[in-house]
Design a protein around this motif. Structure first.
Motif, PDB file in Angstrom:
ATOM      1  N   LEU A  86      97.004 -28.897 100.759  1.00 22.03           N
ATOM      2  CA  LEU A  86      96.811 -28.018  99.624  1.00 22.03           C
ATOM      3  C   LEU A  86      97.774 -28.419  98.521  1.00 22.03           C
ATOM      4  O   LEU A  86      98.761 -29.109  98.749  1.00 22.03           O
ATOM      5  CB  LEU A  86      97.076 -26.557 100.034  1.00 22.03           C
ATOM      6  N   HIS A 106      90.500 -16.177  95.334  1.00 22.31           N
ATOM      7  CA  HIS A 106      90.303 -17.560  94.892  1.00 22.31           C
ATOM      8  C   HIS A 106      89.041 -17.725  94.053  1.00 22.31           C
ATOM      9  O   HIS A 106      88.915 -18.675  93.275  1.00 22.31           O
ATOM     10  CB  HIS A 106      90.229 -18.464  96.122  1.00 22.31           C
ATOM     11  N   THR A 115      94.557 -30.220 106.695  1.00 14.07           N
ATOM     12  CA  THR A 115      94.153 -30.027 105.306  1.00 14.07           C
ATOM     13  C   THR A 115      95.393 -29.977 104.430  1.00 14.07           C
ATOM     14  O   THR A 115      96.379 -29.317 104.781  1.00 14.07           O
ATOM     15  CB  THR A 115      93.379 -28.702 105.134  1.00 14.07           C
ATOM     16  N   LEU A 149     101.297 -28.112 102.315  1.00 16.12           N
ATOM     17  CA  LEU A 149     101.178 -28.024 100.860  1.00 16.12           C
ATOM     18  C   LEU A 149     102.138 -28.994 100.195  1.00 16.12           C
ATOM     19  O   LEU A 149     103.290 -29.135 100.613  1.00 16.12           O
ATOM     20  CB  LEU A 149     101.474 -26.588 100.398  1.00 16.12           C
ATOM     21  N   TRP A 176      84.335 -20.253  97.419  1.00 20.75           N
ATOM     22  CA  TRP A 176      85.631 -19.610  97.650  1.00 20.75           C
ATOM     23  C   TRP A 176      85.495 -18.139  97.997  1.00 20.75           C
ATOM     24  O   TRP A 176      86.481 -17.479  98.335  1.00 20.75           O
ATOM     25  CB  TRP A 176      86.538 -19.835  96.450  1.00 20.75           C
ATOM     26  N   MET A 223      94.572 -16.400  97.681  1.00 22.59           N
ATOM     27  CA  MET A 223      95.802 -17.135  97.414  1.00 22.59           C
ATOM     28  C   MET A 223      96.972 -16.145  97.427  1.00 22.59           C
ATOM     29  O   MET A 223      96.865 -15.041  96.883  1.00 22.59           O
ATOM     30  CB  MET A 223      95.721 -17.843  96.061  1.00 22.59           C
ATOM     31  N   ALA A 225      97.447 -27.227 108.209  1.00 19.23           N
ATOM     32  CA  ALA A 225      97.520 -27.340 106.751  1.00 19.23           C
ATOM     33  C   ALA A 225      98.971 -27.541 106.320  1.00 19.23           C
ATOM     34  O   ALA A 225      99.902 -27.106 106.994  1.00 19.23           O
ATOM     35  CB  ALA A 225      96.935 -26.104 106.078  1.00 19.23           C
ATOM     36  N   SER A 261     103.693 -21.068  98.769  1.00 18.91           N
ATOM     37  CA  SER A 261     102.292 -20.702  98.944  1.00 18.91           C
ATOM     38  C   SER A 261     102.150 -20.331 100.412  1.00 18.91           C
ATOM     39  O   SER A 261     102.404 -21.157 101.282  1.00 18.91           O
ATOM     40  CB  SER A 261     101.376 -21.872  98.591  1.00 18.91           C
ATOM     41  N   ASP A 307      90.842 -21.651  90.400  1.00 23.14           N
ATOM     42  CA  ASP A 307      91.594 -22.512  91.301  1.00 23.14           C
ATOM     43  C   ASP A 307      93.076 -22.486  90.952  1.00 23.14           C
ATOM     44  O   ASP A 307      93.520 -21.713  90.089  1.00 23.14           O
ATOM     45  CB  ASP A 307      91.033 -23.931  91.288  1.00 23.14           C
TER      46      ASP A 307
END
Length: 476
Positions: free
Chosen positions: A407, A175, A405, A439, A41, A47, A437, A429, A179
């Motif tokens: 999240l 990060h 991806t 979430l 990370w 984040m 991506a 987020s 996590d």
């Protein structure tokens, strides 16, 4: 679609800047090593999370009645979560990066601001400019350099008051310190201490105090050195933290929106997928069909089809389309870690499906099967993909293969973060800024429901919503 507000609404006025540390004498000088779970990370962006709360009072009322308790409870909470107040130490190789807390040199920077923006517009689910929330998340202080060693702060916080409307608590966090589970553990603990008037004994309840024992993490495959070599190689070419980004292409023309899926639709989707796979040659009963799996499959297909209508994905394409997700593995390891383990404990999974199959009539079921299969493998071999995930991720990008991806998780309890004036109206987020991506979080208003946050262009957002509605209407 809601009208987009002008950029002037994003302007804020800084009222105060300060630093908050654990109470003097409560935390000794401590050097915390990075485990092999933490090191990867170093390569990723921070984040960034704003929490919006309704607060129909004046800025003066907030400064006089709420700000002191927020600061005091933050200080008390940081004595147990002190890595967030520490610095990340980045020495030249072959020395290892680590986290260092030293009283007098470790603190969380805190900004207090006032905004004239429309609180209700910003905290809604409808599309907003992708950069609309950036103002409410602070920057980290610049790194300090001592010889060849960089020292970077780990967390910064910002309280933004929208007079007579609401408050936003925005945070930015490296990060590498932990996590999402660790971060949410901290936020809920801080909120509880604030709500109870500074009662630290309240942390001995269900959530518990964080476990900082890094010796509990074993490295049976020698992954620490693999990831350290990747860090040393890439970091030597970077000039600043902003280059630590895999998910951020920073498209100023995109929109951020949230889709809410009710529990009934999720259950109908699960039932429909199960029926679709009932006659599959593989034993579908062994597939993992959690809410995460079925929601991910649905959104993946909707994204692929919304791209296909823009000629980015072809129905005749036999190339793989990858679905990547990170998964917590505290309870899955041969050396199980406590739920309260503070740090990173994530592994990475890749579920490939041919683009043509993803766009086909049974695309959602095919996607769910692929994701569910990877989750099943994860439960048996949680570290299977971790060693090569950086290489694999780079190969996917360099090959031009489509990928997305996911999240987040619907299990983190974001909306339980109550500082004493009620649950958040909206949690976001914002460290991803393009369509590669999305979430998933739990719904604010319904147990078993979910929220899905996406960043898409205006045209793709319209296509996505139409495809989503069509699929959900067709469930029987």
């Amino acid at each position: 679609m809601a009208d987009l507000q002008p950029n002037k609404q994003e302007l804020i006025k800084i009222i105060e800047q300060s630093k908050v540390s654990p109470p003097p004498g409560t935390v000794p000088t401590t050097s915390l090593p990075l485990s092999f779970f933490d090191v990867p990370w170093l390569l990723f962006a921070n984040m960034q999370r704003p929490y919006f709360y309704e607060f129909p009072h004046s800025t003066h009322h907030f400064l006089e009645t709420r700000l002191p308790s927020l600061k005091h409870s933050l200080s008390l909470t940081l004595q147990h979560f002190f890595p967030f107040a520490a610095n990340l130490i980045l020495p030249p190789p072959p020395a290892k990066p680590h986290i260092l807390f030293a009283e007098g040199d470790s603190a969380v920077s805190l900004t207090v601001a006032e905004s004239a923006a429309d609180f209700h517009f910003l905290s809604a689910n409808h599309p907003r400019p992708v950069r609309a929330l950036d103002t409410f998340v602070p920057k980290l202080a610049p790194a300090r350099v001592d010889g060849d060693t960089r020292m970077e702060p780990i967390m910064a916080l910002q309280f933004t008051v929208f007079p007579n409307s609401g408050i936003c608590i925005g945070l930015r966090c490296n990060h590498v310190a932990g996590d999402a589970r660790s971060l949410h553990h901290f936020m809920k603990s801080w909120a509880l201490v604030c709500k109870t008037g500074g009662d630290l004994t309240s942390l001995d309840g269900d959530s518990g105090l964080p476990s900082l024992d890094r010796t509990a993490v074993k490295d049976p495959y020698g992954l620490e050195l693999v990831f350290l070599k990747a860090w040393w190689s890439l970091a030597s070419t970077w000039k600043n933290e902003d280059q630590r980004s895999v998910l951020d292409t920073d498209d100023h023309h995109s929109l951020r929106a949230t889709v809410v899926l009710c529990r009934d639709k999720i259950e109908r989707l699960r039932h429909w997928i199960t029926n679709q796979l009932a006659n599959d040659n593989e034993n579908s009963t062994t597939l993992h069909m959690s809410s995460f799996v079925v929601i991910s499959a649905l959104i993946w297909v909707c994204l692929a089809k919304s791209e296909e209508r823009n000629s980015k994905v072809n129905k005749d394409d036999d190339d793989p389309y990858y679905f990547a997700f990170v998964a917590e593995c505290r309870s899955r390891l041969e050396f199980p870690l406590p739920t309260t383990y503070f740090g990173n404990c994530l592994t990475v999974c890749f579920a490939p499906v041919k683009a043509a199959e993803l766009l086909g009539e049974n695309g959602v079921a095919t996607a769910a099967k692929a994701i569910g299969k990877e989750v099943g493998e994860l439960n048996r071999k949680p570290l299977k993909e971790l060693e090569n995930f950086l290489i694999k991720f780079k190969k996917i990008k360099d090959s031009g293969w489509k990928h997305v991806t996911v999240l987040g998780s619907p299990k983190f309890g974001l909306y339980e973060t109550d500082f004493g004036w009620g649950r958040p109206k909206k949690c976001e987020s914002i460290h991803f800024r393009d369509s590669t991506a999305f979430l998933i979080a739990q719904s604010r208003d319904e147990k078993g429901g979910a929220e899905v946050s996406l960043v898409l262009s205006k045209d793709q957002m319209s296509r996505f919503n139409a495809i989503l509605e069509e699929i959900l209407m067709g469930l029987v």
